[in-house]
Design a protein around this motif. Structure first.
Motif, PDB file in Angstrom:
ATOM      1  N   ILE A  66       0.827  -1.214   0.000  1.00 33.04           N
ATOM      2  CA  ILE A  66       0.000   0.000   0.000  1.00 33.04           C
ATOM      3  C   ILE A  66       0.859   1.261   0.000  1.00 33.04           C
ATOM      4  O   ILE A  66       0.488   2.256  -0.601  1.00 33.04           O
TER       5      ILE A  66
ATOM      6  N   GLN B 245       1.261   7.677  -6.390  1.00 31.53           N
ATOM      7  CA  GLN B 245       0.172   8.638  -6.569  1.00 31.53           C
ATOM      8  C   GLN B 245       0.447   9.979  -5.916  1.00 31.53           C
ATOM      9  O   GLN B 245      -0.436  10.832  -5.869  1.00 31.53           O
TER      10      GLN B 245
ATOM     11  N   ILE C  98      -3.030   5.828 -18.035  1.00 33.91           N
ATOM     12  CA  ILE C  98      -2.978   4.392 -18.337  1.00 33.91           C
ATOM     13  C   ILE C  98      -1.605   3.826 -17.956  1.00 33.91           C
ATOM     14  O   ILE C  98      -1.502   2.739 -17.380  1.00 33.91           O
TER      15      ILE C  98
ATOM     16  N   LEU D  55       0.393   4.976 -15.678  1.00 34.68           N
ATOM     17  CA  LEU D  55       0.426   4.924 -14.219  1.00 34.68           C
ATOM     18  C   LEU D  55      -0.288   3.674 -13.704  1.00 34.68           C
ATOM     19  O   LEU D  55       0.223   2.960 -12.828  1.00 34.68           O
ATOM     20  N   PHE D  56      -1.447   3.401 -14.263  1.00 34.54           N
ATOM     21  CA  PHE D  56      -2.214   2.224 -13.868  1.00 34.54           C
ATOM     22  C   PHE D  56      -1.408   0.943 -14.123  1.00 34.54           C
ATOM     23  O   PHE D  56      -1.288   0.077 -13.243  1.00 34.54           O
TER      24      PHE D  56
ATOM     25  N   VAL E 190       1.447   0.625 -11.559  1.00 35.38           N
ATOM     26  CA  VAL E 190       0.979   0.231 -10.229  1.00 35.38           C
ATOM     27  C   VAL E 190       0.628  -1.252 -10.220  1.00 35.38           C
ATOM     28  O   VAL E 190       0.966  -1.989  -9.296  1.00 35.38           O
ATOM     29  N   LEU E 191      -0.007  -1.689 -11.300  1.00 31.38           N
ATOM     30  CA  LEU E 191      -0.412  -3.097 -11.404  1.00 31.38           C
ATOM     31  C   LEU E 191       0.807  -4.005 -11.419  1.00 31.38           C
ATOM     32  O   LEU E 191       0.898  -4.980 -10.656  1.00 31.38           O
TER      33      LEU E 191
ATOM     34  N   PRO F 228      -5.904   3.180  -9.830  1.00 27.17           N
ATOM     35  CA  PRO F 228      -5.725   4.400  -9.059  1.00 27.17           C
ATOM     36  C   PRO F 228      -6.677   5.483  -9.546  1.00 27.17           C
ATOM     37  O   PRO F 228      -6.945   5.583 -10.749  1.00 27.17           O
TER      38      PRO F 228
ATOM     39  N   GLN G 191      -6.230   8.547  -9.930  1.00 29.52           N
ATOM     40  CA  GLN G 191      -5.603   9.481 -10.867  1.00 29.52           C
ATOM     41  C   GLN G 191      -5.640   8.974 -12.306  1.00 29.52           C
ATOM     42  O   GLN G 191      -5.654   9.768 -13.243  1.00 29.52           O
ATOM     43  N   ALA G 192      -5.648   7.639 -12.468  1.00 32.28           N
ATOM     44  CA  ALA G 192      -5.675   7.077 -13.816  1.00 32.28           C
ATOM     45  C   ALA G 192      -6.991   7.397 -14.512  1.00 32.28           C
ATOM     46  O   ALA G 192      -7.065   7.408 -15.737  1.00 32.28           O
TER      47      ALA G 192
END
Lengths: 288, 287
Positions: free
Chosen positions: A217, A224, A266, A268-269, A272-273, B132, B134-135
């Protein structure tokens, strides 16, 4: 069971308000993000389908790779720092009884405030005529430009986020420590294990699930980070704190390149994934 | 293995081990006290500067000779700051009420009802946690501006109501309530609404209170979404207003006074509910 089967529509009715909210404000934007990243949508509302041009442009842009590197450096500074401080304070709280409640409260206090507040206070603490330089001055040590030096700005920002947020991880780890039976530690003491051996051989392995949760986490949170950067540095100095998410905001709301900004979202996503899946694998293997 | 084998022996040697634990760990206590004081000190200096008499040079150069409420009084009589506070109160409280209501309804249905698509729906709700916020910021902004919601309260509030954590927390809690309770109420002829209002809501009060406090804090401290939604000064929340004061270079005392006032509700909630907040995080990992 038969009673519950009688009116299947009632259940649906109770979920309906939340379902509508999710459909419109979670699922539509999630799908929209993918679709929008394939267009050149701008704030004027005009858009054309341009395929993967945004992605090509992004990967060609040295500024993107810079901001990716800055984001990763920030994560690499923030996560170990916050987890170590959370673990250290959790261990201290677990060992100390006298006034424990008060100390726990003091350490957790910043968590209930906002990152904006943290940024406003710490911006002043870091300034040339701020708290730290005021103290350094009394010791005849030169002023330090915490937010002006490119090498110092990311650690300085990380410290603010650690201050604001470590209390949460500390509580999770403290709960983990409390769930370790004292008889294990006592038995190890009797067997002649020193404090370090007890920590290394008993506490740490049993704390692994809590540590795993906390690392995940905190990493996701670090990717972010936006509020403190917006308030404290605006991405500077010389773009040294220009993270991915800051670029997303800038492209979207300052330069009104909405399609391009959605593309950064996208990325960023995906990041994170990938990181959370990788961490899961690594930590699971370490457990075996 | 060795540990379990030696366990019987422990009881014989326990007294010394215990007394060692009881002996006061001075160095650790001092270290903990030091870290705690350092953690709280930024708040302390914020309040000192906020309470310094206007125009007087203060920290870090020197401690104020006397404290004064002048800066804070001035701030409270300026419409800007008061307006931001009102906006924040509306944003936080309306969100709390609606989320508690919709999440407890959904949680009840997911926990105790059967209906077509239930598990798919639950899985889909949970899956959104991986994306997230923000995405999806840009499409969310475009969606709200298409619907004419930019710079309005509904545009600010409604998109934040789809909260997976709230739904799942409620579901976990309601699932542990005994089925017999609901069966009995049904046999007695209670309608679903009556069961919801007279069984679900009263029995989930503790978790509703916890969730309410967290939703309040999330919204009170929220920044990015209010920042893109509030195009006019009138719609700003406290965090957005505070950030604008910082970038527009307000005097330090005014800035610190605004910061101090804006954090007071959070400190109050914290002071009243500390034990409660701490325990709920330890138990549920609520964030």
């Amino acid at each position: 069971m038969r009673q519950r089967m009688r009116d299947p529509m009632m259940g649906l009715l109770f979920v309906l308000p939340m379902l509508v909210l999710f459909l419109i404000f979670r699922f539509v934007p999630i799908l929209g993000a993918g679709g929008m990243s394939l267009t050149d949508l701008n704030l004027g509302g005009e858009w054309n389908f341009i395929g993967v041009d945004n992605y090509a442009r992004l990967f060609d842009d040295p500024k993107f790779w810079d901001s990716l590197r800055i984001t990763l450096v920030y994560v690499a500074i923030y996560v170990p720092l916050t987890v170590l401080i959370a673990l250290g304070t959790a261990l201290l709280l677990n060992a100390v009884v006298f006034m424990r409640g008060l100390f726990r409260g003091m350490l957790f206090l910043p968590y209930v405030t906002s990152f904006v507040l943290a940024g406003v206070i710490w911006r002043w603490i870091y300034e040339f005529d701020g708290m730290i330089n005021g103290l350094l001055d009394k010791l005849d040590l030169g002023p330090v430009g915490f937010l002006e030096e490119t090498a110092l700005v990311l650690p300085a920002l990380a410290v603010v986020s650690v201050w604001k947020g470590f209390g949460y991880s500390m509580l999770i780890l403290l709960a983990g420590l409390k769930s370790i039976p004292t008889s294990y530690l006592e038995a190890a003491t009797v067997d002649g294990a020193g404090p370090w051996q007890r920590f290394r051989r008993i506490t740490l392995p049993l704390l692994r699930p809590a540590l795993f949760f906390v690392v995940i986490i905190e990493t996701i949170g670090a990717f972010q980070t936006f509020d403190t950067i917006y308030v404290m540095t605006g991405g500077g100095p010389a773009r040294a704190s220009y993270t991915l998410i800051y670029g997303l905001y800038d492209q979207g709301f300052r330069f009104s390149n909405l399609g391009y900004a959605a593309t950064i979202g996208i990325v960023l996503f995906a990041l994170v994934l990938v990181v959370s899946l990788a961490q899961r694998r690594l930590l699971d293997r370490g457990n075996a | 293995m060795t540990l379990t084998a030696t366990r019987p022996a422990t009881s014989a040697v326990k007294p010394p081990a215990k007394s060692r634990r009881r002996s006061f760990p001075w160095p650790l206590w001092m270290l903990l006290a030091l870290v705690s004081v350092i953690t709280v000190s930024p708040f302390f200096v914020m309040f000192v500067v906020a309470l310094s008499p206007p125009g007087e040079p203060t920290l870090p150069a020197r401690w104020p000779g006397s404290l004064s409420l002048d800066t804070i009084v001035n701030l409270l009589s300026s419409s800007g700051f008061v307006g931001w506070t009102v906006n924040t109160v509306i944003y936080a409280l309306v969100s709390v009420v609606i989320i508690l209501l919709t999440a407890s309804m959904a949680g009840y249905a997911f926990a105790k009802k059967r209906f077509p698509g239930r598990d798919t729906m639950m899985w889909a709700f949970l899956a959104t946690l991986m994306v997230p916020f923000q995405a999806t910021l840009i499409p969310m902004f475009v969606l709200i501006s298409e619907l004419g919601g930019v710079d309005t309260f509904w545009g600010l509030i409604v998109p934040t109501l789809a909260n997976s954590q709230a739904v799942f927390l409620m579901r976990q809690f309601i699932r542990d309530l005994p089925d017999e309770l609901f069966e009995a109420a049904k046999v007695d002829g209670a309608s679903e609404w009556r069961i919801y209002w007279q069984i679900v809501i009263p029995l989930t009060k503790p978790i509703l209170a916890t969730l309410g406090v967290f939703v309040f804090l999330w919204h009170w401290n929220d920044f990015l979404w209010p920042l893109v939604m509030a195009q006019s000064d009138e719609m700003r929340t406290l965090t957005v207003g505070l950030a604008s004061m910082r970038t527009e270079g307000s005097p330090l005392a005014v800035l610190m006074a605004s910061a101090a006032l804006s954090v007071l509700p959070c400190l109050l909630v914290f002071a009243l509910l500390q034990r409660y907040l701490v325990n709920s995080i330890a138990m549920t990992g609520l964030k």
